[in-house]
Design an enzyme around this catalytic site. Structure first.
Site, PDB file in Angstrom:
ATOM      1  N   ARG A  25      -3.565   0.352   3.065  1.00 48.35           N
ATOM      2  CA  ARG A  25      -2.678   1.427   3.536  1.00 48.35           C
ATOM      3  C   ARG A  25      -3.143   1.974   4.878  1.00 48.35           C
ATOM      4  O   ARG A  25      -2.339   2.192   5.781  1.00 48.35           O
ATOM      5  CB  ARG A  25      -2.600   2.551   2.500  1.00 48.35           C
ATOM      6  CG  ARG A  25      -1.860   2.146   1.226  1.00 48.35           C
ATOM      7  CD  ARG A  25      -1.888   3.225   0.183  1.00 48.35           C
ATOM      8  NE  ARG A  25      -3.279   3.576  -0.140  1.00 48.35           N
ATOM      9  CZ  ARG A  25      -3.633   4.628  -0.859  1.00 48.35           C
ATOM     10  NH1 ARG A  25      -2.721   5.464  -1.328  1.00 48.35           N
ATOM     11  NH2 ARG A  25      -4.890   4.865  -1.122  1.00 48.35           N
TER      12      ARG A  25
ATOM     13  N   ASN B  11       0.480   2.787  -2.555  1.00 47.48           N
ATOM     14  CA  ASN B  11       0.130   1.864  -3.628  1.00 47.48           C
ATOM     15  C   ASN B  11       1.134   2.046  -4.762  1.00 47.48           C
ATOM     16  O   ASN B  11       1.650   3.141  -4.974  1.00 47.48           O
ATOM     17  CB  ASN B  11      -1.270   2.167  -4.171  1.00 47.48           C
ATOM     18  CG  ASN B  11      -2.371   1.725  -3.230  1.00 47.48           C
ATOM     19  OD1 ASN B  11      -2.190   0.866  -2.379  1.00 47.48           O
ATOM     20  ND2 ASN B  11      -3.541   2.321  -3.373  1.00 47.48           N
TER      21      ASN B  11
END
Length: 101
Positions: free
Chosen positions: A26, A44
């Site tokens: 990320r 996620n």
């Protein structure tokens, strides 16, 4: 492709499969998005994937799509990336590229 086409704004949803959690995926996606000048988000999922949305000039969105498909973070292992709901937009819906917890 004409310059005008490359500058038109698009929005696309994505999901990346493989070893993409616990490898700073990320953070790297956010950094790459900011570097390219696109906006959107990344998070996620409970399924072990990473998903999000990208918005920006189509040529820059394509660059991030390619990055999500082939590169990712240094310790990630990408099996595949899926893109859906691609559409032209008249204005960006986000101010920056954010990580959603």
């Amino acid at each position: 492709m004409t310059m005008a086409e490359g500058d038109s704004l698009i929005s696309v949803d994505y999901e990346v499969f493989g070893k993409v959690q616990g490898v700073f995926f990320r953070k790297y996606t956010q950094a790459e998005g900011k570097k390219l000048g696109v906006v959107g988000w990344v998070q996620n999922t409970e399924d072990g994937t990473v998903q999000g949305q990208i918005q920006g000039p189509s040529v820059k969105v394509r660059e991030l799509q390619e990055w999500l498909r082939k590169k990712g973070s240094p310790k990630s292992h990408i099996d595949r990336a899926e893109f859906r709901n691609e559409k032209k937009i008249v204005a960006l819906e986000y101010r920056n590229f954010s990580i959603v917890k």
